[in-house]
Design an enzyme around this catalytic site. Structure first.
Site, PDB file in Angstrom:
ATOM      1  N   ASP A  82      46.544 -38.015 -60.533  1.00 40.37           N
ATOM      2  CA  ASP A  82      46.739 -37.650 -59.130  1.00 40.37           C
ATOM      3  C   ASP A  82      46.174 -36.243 -58.891  1.00 40.37           C
ATOM      4  O   ASP A  82      46.562 -35.300 -59.583  1.00 40.37           O
ATOM      5  CB  ASP A  82      48.244 -37.701 -58.816  1.00 40.37           C
ATOM      6  CG  ASP A  82      48.519 -37.626 -57.334  1.00 40.37           C
ATOM      7  OD1 ASP A  82      47.623 -37.948 -56.537  1.00 40.37           O
ATOM      8  OD2 ASP A  82      49.654 -37.245 -56.967  1.00 40.37           O
ATOM      9  N   THR A 233      57.628 -35.963 -53.683  1.00 38.85           N
ATOM     10  CA  THR A 233      58.691 -34.973 -53.455  1.00 38.85           C
ATOM     11  C   THR A 233      60.059 -35.609 -53.231  1.00 38.85           C
ATOM     12  O   THR A 233      61.063 -35.165 -53.796  1.00 38.85           O
ATOM     13  CB  THR A 233      58.318 -34.085 -52.246  1.00 38.85           C
ATOM     14  OG1 THR A 233      57.042 -33.506 -52.516  1.00 38.85           O
ATOM     15  CG2 THR A 233      59.341 -32.989 -52.020  1.00 38.85           C
TER      16      THR A 233
END
Ligand code: 13P
Length: 282
Positions: A82, A233
Protein backbone atom coordinates in the site's frame (compact mmCIF):
# COMPACT_ATOMS: atom_id res chain seq x y z
CA UNK A 1 -5.57 -21.39 -1.15
CA UNK A 2 -2.33 -19.64 -2.09
CA UNK A 3 -2.40 -15.84 -2.20
CA UNK A 4 -3.77 -14.53 -5.49
CA UNK A 5 -3.43 -11.39 -7.52
CA UNK A 6 -6.77 -9.64 -7.09
CA UNK A 7 -7.24 -8.98 -10.84
CA UNK A 8 -10.04 -11.47 -11.46
CA UNK A 9 -11.90 -10.50 -8.28
CA UNK A 10 -11.81 -6.81 -9.18
CA UNK A 11 -13.12 -7.56 -12.65
CA UNK A 12 -16.00 -9.48 -11.06
CA UNK A 13 -16.60 -6.62 -8.62
CA UNK A 14 -16.78 -4.11 -11.47
CA UNK A 15 -19.25 -6.27 -13.35
CA UNK A 16 -21.26 -7.09 -10.24
CA UNK A 17 -21.47 -3.55 -8.83
CA UNK A 18 -19.69 -4.16 -5.53
CA UNK A 19 -16.25 -3.31 -4.15
CA UNK A 20 -13.36 -5.33 -2.73
CA UNK A 21 -11.79 -3.74 0.34
CA UNK A 22 -8.13 -3.36 1.09
CA UNK A 23 -7.58 -3.57 4.84
CA UNK A 24 -4.13 -2.56 6.05
CA UNK A 25 -2.59 -4.95 8.52
CA UNK A 26 0.30 -4.46 10.92
CA UNK A 27 0.65 -7.69 12.88
CA UNK A 28 -0.71 -11.14 13.62
CA UNK A 29 -3.75 -9.97 15.64
CA UNK A 30 -5.03 -7.57 13.00
CA UNK A 31 -4.40 -10.09 10.23
CA UNK A 32 -6.20 -12.84 12.12
CA UNK A 33 -9.27 -10.66 12.66
CA UNK A 34 -9.42 -9.93 8.93
CA UNK A 35 -9.10 -13.60 8.00
CA UNK A 36 -11.85 -14.58 10.43
CA UNK A 37 -14.12 -11.97 8.81
CA UNK A 38 -13.38 -12.83 5.19
CA UNK A 39 -13.78 -16.54 5.90
CA UNK A 40 -17.05 -16.10 7.83
CA UNK A 41 -18.49 -13.97 5.01
CA UNK A 42 -16.80 -15.79 2.10
CA UNK A 43 -15.53 -12.46 0.81
CA UNK A 44 -12.50 -11.92 -1.44
CA UNK A 45 -10.25 -9.36 0.26
CA UNK A 46 -6.98 -7.52 -0.20
CA UNK A 47 -4.68 -7.36 2.80
CA UNK A 48 -2.41 -4.36 2.55
CA UNK A 49 0.90 -3.66 4.19
CA UNK A 50 1.73 0.01 4.30
CA UNK A 51 4.97 1.15 2.63
CA UNK A 52 6.41 2.39 5.93
CA UNK A 53 6.23 -1.14 7.35
CA UNK A 54 7.88 -2.72 4.32
CA UNK A 55 11.19 -1.09 5.26
CA UNK A 56 11.08 -2.57 8.79
CA UNK A 57 13.09 -5.68 9.68
CA UNK A 58 9.92 -7.75 10.30
CA UNK A 59 8.33 -7.01 6.90
CA UNK A 60 9.44 -10.21 5.18
CA UNK A 61 8.25 -12.22 8.18
CA UNK A 62 4.86 -10.50 8.24
CA UNK A 63 4.41 -11.11 4.51
CA UNK A 64 5.38 -14.78 5.00
CA UNK A 65 2.83 -15.05 7.81
CA UNK A 66 0.02 -13.60 5.66
CA UNK A 67 1.02 -15.97 2.85
CA UNK A 68 0.93 -19.02 5.13
CA UNK A 69 -2.36 -17.92 6.73
CA UNK A 70 -3.94 -17.51 3.28
CA UNK A 71 -2.93 -21.05 2.33
CA UNK A 72 -5.16 -22.32 5.15
CA UNK A 73 -8.08 -20.20 3.94
CA UNK A 74 -10.63 -21.16 1.25
CA UNK A 75 -11.17 -17.55 0.15
CA UNK A 76 -9.11 -15.58 -2.44
CA UNK A 77 -6.82 -13.09 -0.67
CA UNK A 78 -4.27 -10.75 -2.23
CA UNK A 79 -1.33 -9.28 -0.35
CA UNK A 80 -0.71 -5.77 -1.65
CA UNK A 81 1.92 -3.15 -0.99
CA UNK A 82 0.00 0.00 0.00
CA UNK A 83 1.48 3.35 -1.11
CA UNK A 84 4.75 1.96 -2.43
CA UNK A 85 7.25 4.79 -2.35
CA UNK A 86 9.74 3.74 -5.04
CA UNK A 87 10.44 1.24 -7.81
CA UNK A 88 12.95 -0.48 -5.50
CA UNK A 89 10.42 -0.86 -2.70
CA UNK A 90 7.85 -2.36 -5.07
CA UNK A 91 10.41 -4.92 -6.24
CA UNK A 92 11.33 -5.73 -2.65
CA UNK A 93 7.65 -6.32 -1.84
CA UNK A 94 7.27 -8.65 -4.84
CA UNK A 95 10.38 -10.48 -3.66
CA UNK A 96 8.73 -10.87 -0.23
CA UNK A 97 5.76 -12.57 -1.93
CA UNK A 98 3.28 -9.70 -2.30
CA UNK A 99 0.89 -10.47 -5.14
CA UNK A 100 -0.02 -6.88 -6.08
CA UNK A 101 1.61 -3.47 -5.54
CA UNK A 102 0.67 0.18 -5.42
CA UNK A 103 3.23 2.71 -6.56
CA UNK A 104 2.30 6.10 -5.19
CA UNK A 105 3.82 8.78 -7.40
CA UNK A 106 1.06 11.24 -6.58
CA UNK A 107 3.42 13.79 -5.04
CA UNK A 108 5.72 13.71 -8.08
CA UNK A 109 5.37 15.96 -11.13
CA UNK A 110 3.09 14.27 -13.67
CA UNK A 111 5.85 13.17 -16.05
CA UNK A 112 7.78 11.55 -13.19
CA UNK A 113 4.65 9.85 -11.87
CA UNK A 114 4.09 8.44 -15.38
CA UNK A 115 7.72 7.31 -15.78
CA UNK A 116 7.92 5.65 -12.34
CA UNK A 117 4.55 3.96 -12.68
CA UNK A 118 5.48 2.65 -16.12
CA UNK A 119 8.70 1.18 -14.75
CA UNK A 120 6.86 -0.61 -11.91
CA UNK A 121 4.17 -1.88 -14.30
CA UNK A 122 6.78 -3.43 -16.57
CA UNK A 123 8.49 -5.27 -13.71
CA UNK A 124 5.33 -6.28 -11.83
CA UNK A 125 3.59 -7.60 -14.93
CA UNK A 126 6.59 -9.84 -15.58
CA UNK A 127 5.67 -11.73 -12.40
CA UNK A 128 1.88 -11.53 -12.76
CA UNK A 129 1.23 -8.78 -10.20
CA UNK A 130 -1.25 -5.93 -10.60
CA UNK A 131 -0.17 -2.33 -10.22
CA UNK A 132 -2.17 0.51 -8.74
CA UNK A 133 -1.13 4.14 -9.19
CA UNK A 134 -2.53 7.40 -7.87
CA UNK A 135 -3.39 10.40 -10.02
CA UNK A 136 -4.13 13.59 -8.16
CA UNK A 137 -3.31 13.43 -4.47
CA UNK A 138 -5.42 12.03 -1.65
CA UNK A 139 -4.30 14.12 1.30
CA UNK A 140 -4.52 13.70 5.02
CA UNK A 141 -7.72 14.03 7.06
CA UNK A 142 -5.94 16.24 9.58
CA UNK A 143 -5.39 18.85 6.81
CA UNK A 144 -8.82 18.33 5.30
CA UNK A 145 -10.14 21.87 5.74
CA UNK A 146 -7.13 23.40 4.00
CA UNK A 147 -6.63 20.66 1.38
CA UNK A 148 -9.38 18.22 0.33
CA UNK A 149 -12.27 20.46 1.32
CA UNK A 150 -10.70 23.14 -0.94
CA UNK A 151 -10.58 20.58 -3.80
CA UNK A 152 -6.78 20.68 -3.67
CA UNK A 153 -5.13 17.59 -5.11
CA UNK A 154 -8.28 16.44 -6.95
CA UNK A 155 -7.70 14.21 -9.97
CA UNK A 156 -7.73 16.15 -13.21
CA UNK A 157 -10.06 14.17 -15.50
CA UNK A 158 -8.43 15.64 -18.61
CA UNK A 159 -5.19 13.69 -18.01
CA UNK A 160 -6.64 10.38 -16.84
CA UNK A 161 -6.72 8.72 -20.27
CA UNK A 162 -3.17 9.72 -21.07
CA UNK A 163 -1.94 8.52 -17.67
CA UNK A 164 -3.61 5.12 -18.01
CA UNK A 165 -2.47 4.66 -21.59
CA UNK A 166 1.14 5.70 -21.08
CA UNK A 167 1.68 3.77 -17.84
CA UNK A 168 -0.29 0.60 -18.61
CA UNK A 169 -1.46 0.66 -14.97
CA UNK A 170 -4.16 -1.81 -13.84
CA UNK A 171 -5.93 0.15 -11.07
CA UNK A 172 -6.26 3.87 -10.55
CA UNK A 173 -6.61 5.59 -7.18
CA UNK A 174 -8.52 8.84 -7.64
CA UNK A 175 -8.67 11.95 -5.48
CA UNK A 176 -12.35 12.95 -5.35
CA UNK A 177 -12.71 14.35 -1.84
CA UNK A 178 -11.61 11.64 0.59
CA UNK A 179 -8.49 11.80 2.79
CA UNK A 180 -6.37 9.46 4.87
CA UNK A 181 -6.93 9.25 8.61
CA UNK A 182 -9.46 11.04 10.79
CA UNK A 183 -11.14 14.02 9.10
CA UNK A 184 -11.17 17.57 10.28
CA UNK A 185 -14.87 18.08 9.44
CA UNK A 186 -16.85 15.76 7.16
CA UNK A 187 -15.68 14.38 3.80
CA UNK A 188 -17.33 15.86 0.70
CA UNK A 189 -17.13 13.40 -2.17
CA UNK A 190 -17.46 14.73 -5.73
CA UNK A 191 -19.60 12.14 -7.51
CA UNK A 192 -19.69 14.17 -10.73
CA UNK A 193 -15.92 14.09 -10.94
CA UNK A 194 -16.01 10.34 -10.33
CA UNK A 195 -18.52 9.91 -13.13
CA UNK A 196 -16.41 12.05 -15.47
CA UNK A 197 -13.33 9.90 -14.74
CA UNK A 198 -15.36 6.68 -15.03
CA UNK A 199 -16.57 7.70 -18.49
CA UNK A 200 -13.00 8.18 -19.72
CA UNK A 201 -11.31 4.92 -18.64
CA UNK A 202 -12.39 1.32 -18.11
CA UNK A 203 -9.97 0.07 -15.45
CA UNK A 204 -11.08 -0.48 -11.82
CA UNK A 205 -11.04 2.77 -9.83
CA UNK A 206 -9.89 2.89 -6.21
CA UNK A 207 -11.04 5.04 -3.29
CA UNK A 208 -8.48 5.72 -0.56
CA UNK A 209 -9.31 7.13 2.86
CA UNK A 210 -12.35 4.97 3.56
CA UNK A 211 -12.42 5.83 7.27
CA UNK A 212 -15.02 8.50 8.02
CA UNK A 213 -17.13 8.17 4.84
CA UNK A 214 -20.84 7.66 5.42
CA UNK A 215 -22.66 4.50 4.34
CA UNK A 216 -24.48 6.55 1.70
CA UNK A 217 -21.16 7.86 0.34
CA UNK A 218 -19.81 4.31 0.09
CA UNK A 219 -22.91 3.12 -1.74
CA UNK A 220 -22.77 6.10 -4.09
CA UNK A 221 -19.10 5.68 -5.02
CA UNK A 222 -19.59 1.97 -5.65
CA UNK A 223 -22.54 2.80 -7.92
CA UNK A 224 -20.28 5.39 -9.55
CA UNK A 225 -17.63 2.82 -10.47
CA UNK A 226 -15.28 2.41 -7.49
CA UNK A 227 -14.29 -1.28 -7.28
CA UNK A 228 -11.69 -1.17 -4.47
CA UNK A 229 -11.91 0.77 -1.21
CA UNK A 230 -9.00 1.17 1.22
CA UNK A 231 -9.70 1.23 4.94
CA UNK A 232 -7.17 1.39 7.74
CA UNK A 233 -7.56 4.07 10.42
CA UNK A 234 -11.00 2.99 11.64
CA UNK A 235 -9.73 -0.55 12.28
CA UNK A 236 -6.72 0.56 14.32
CA UNK A 237 -8.45 3.40 16.18
CA UNK A 238 -11.42 1.23 17.16
CA UNK A 239 -9.17 -1.66 18.20
CA UNK A 240 -7.02 0.73 20.24
CA UNK A 241 -10.08 2.16 22.03
CA UNK A 242 -11.46 -1.29 22.75
CA UNK A 243 -8.10 -2.45 24.11
CA UNK A 244 -7.89 0.55 26.43
CA UNK A 245 -11.40 -0.21 27.70
CA UNK A 246 -10.54 -3.88 28.15
CA UNK A 247 -7.31 -2.99 29.97
CA UNK A 248 -9.32 -1.14 32.61
CA UNK A 249 -11.54 -4.17 33.26
CA UNK A 250 -11.00 -7.25 35.42
CA UNK A 251 -8.53 -9.97 34.47
CA UNK A 252 -6.91 -7.83 31.84
CA UNK A 253 -3.69 -9.36 30.56
CA UNK A 254 -1.70 -9.65 27.36
CA UNK A 255 -3.85 -12.48 25.98
CA UNK A 256 -7.13 -10.72 26.66
CA UNK A 257 -5.88 -7.55 24.95
CA UNK A 258 -4.74 -9.51 21.89
CA UNK A 259 -8.15 -11.18 21.81
CA UNK A 260 -9.86 -7.79 21.92
CA UNK A 261 -7.70 -6.57 19.03
CA UNK A 262 -8.50 -9.61 16.88
CA UNK A 263 -12.23 -9.43 17.69
CA UNK A 264 -12.36 -5.74 16.78
CA UNK A 265 -10.58 -6.28 13.46
CA UNK A 266 -13.01 -9.08 12.75
CA UNK A 267 -16.10 -6.97 13.60
CA UNK A 268 -14.98 -3.89 11.67
CA UNK A 269 -13.86 -5.96 8.65
CA UNK A 270 -17.22 -7.75 8.60
CA UNK A 271 -18.98 -4.38 8.73
CA UNK A 272 -17.16 -3.13 5.62
CA UNK A 273 -17.43 -6.43 3.74
CA UNK A 274 -21.21 -6.32 4.20
CA UNK A 275 -21.45 -2.62 3.35
CA UNK A 276 -19.34 -2.94 0.18
CA UNK A 277 -21.36 -5.96 -1.03
CA UNK A 278 -18.33 -8.27 -0.90
CA UNK A 279 -20.05 -10.82 1.33
CA UNK A 280 -20.69 -14.17 -0.38
CA UNK A 281 -18.65 -13.33 -3.50
CA UNK A 282 -15.93 -15.96 -2.96
P1 13P B 1 -7.94 5.40 6.06
O1 13P B 1 -6.85 5.11 7.04
O2 13P B 1 -8.37 6.82 6.07
O3 13P B 1 -9.10 4.46 6.17
O4 13P B 1 -7.31 5.21 4.60
C1 13P B 1 -6.68 4.02 4.30
C2 13P B 1 -6.01 4.09 2.99
O5 13P B 1 -6.42 4.76 2.07
C3 13P B 1 -4.80 3.26 2.85
O6 13P B 1 -4.26 3.30 1.58
Amino acid sequence: MPLVSIAAELKRAQEGGYAVPLFDTADVQSTEGMFQALEALRAPTIIGIYAGLVDQPNARGLAAYVRARAEDSPVPVSLMLDHGSSFEQCIRALHFGFTDVMIDGSKLPLEENIATTRQVVRAAHAVGALVEAELGQVGSGSDYQSFGAQRKGFTDPAIVERFVEETGVDLLAVAIGTAHGLYQGDPQVDLELLSDIRARVGLPLVLHGGTGCSEEQFRAVIRGGIAKINVATDLFVTAGKNMVTRAAQEKANYWELCKTATETFRERSEYYLRLFGTEGRA
